[in-house]
Design a protein around this motif. Sequence first.
Motif, short mmCIF file in Angstrom:
data_model
loop_
_atom_site.label_atom_id
_atom_site.label_comp_id
_atom_site.label_asym_id
_atom_site.label_seq_id
_atom_site.Cartn_x
_atom_site.Cartn_y
_atom_site.Cartn_z
N LEU A 67 15.76 29.94 -70.50
CA LEU A 67 15.44 30.79 -69.35
C LEU A 67 15.62 32.27 -69.68
CD1 LEU A 67 16.83 28.60 -66.44
CD2 LEU A 67 14.42 29.16 -66.92
N PHE A 68 16.56 32.60 -70.57
CA PHE A 68 16.64 33.99 -71.04
C PHE A 68 15.41 34.32 -71.87
CE2 PHE A 68 20.72 34.98 -69.37
CZ PHE A 68 20.87 36.35 -69.52
N ASP A 69 14.97 33.37 -72.71
CA ASP A 69 13.72 33.57 -73.47
C ASP A 69 12.56 33.81 -72.51
OD1 ASP A 69 15.23 32.98 -75.74
OD2 ASP A 69 14.19 31.09 -76.18
N LEU A 70 12.50 33.01 -71.45
CA LEU A 70 11.43 33.12 -70.46
C LEU A 70 11.45 34.50 -69.80
CD1 LEU A 70 9.15 31.70 -68.82
CD2 LEU A 70 10.94 31.12 -67.16
N GLY A 71 12.63 34.96 -69.42
CA GLY A 71 12.74 36.29 -68.82
C GLY A 71 12.29 37.37 -69.78
#
Length: 190
Positions: A67-71
């Motif tokens: 989810l950090f990658d997605l952000g």
Amino acid sequence: MVVLNKIYTRTGDTGDTALGDGSRVAKHALRVTAYGTADELNATLGVARLHAEGEMDAQLARIQNDLFDLGADLCCPDMERDAEAEYPRLRMADAQVTRLENEIDAMNARLEPLRSFILPGGSALSAHLHICRTVARRAERQAVELATMEHVNPAAVKYLNRLSDWFFVAARIANDEGRADVLWVPGANR
């Protein structure tokens, strides 16, 4: 490496914020809303992890990192200019989607087929995973809407789509592999 030695900058005091490429947009811009919802999902997932252990906790930890990658992906518009960037842009990859699919298939193989819709609830972990599922769906809707106006990495949208499915199946696993699912009874209270 990220170094955060000062948390407030005052640069957003007038209602705008910087994207990953340095451009500034309104804090209510759809791109900011989309990656902000991914961040909200990550925080919600952190609460769910308070009730998880073992392999489930390890899987949820991997998803939090994703989810950090997605952000990071969503906060950097204009993928066509990635090659010109000073640092390589972090983009979601199809391999992350495939990992979710493989995990969904493995979990689903442990479950009896559903014969009814289920209500969110049962165990604490299951209830929290259902909240994660709904926040993931909202993030997906926002990313899809953003993609109608600006370029969005297709892998990011696919990831969010699979992720909500992952949370649904994981919520069933958290309910004693579906045996403690709370079934919907249509019209039960008429």
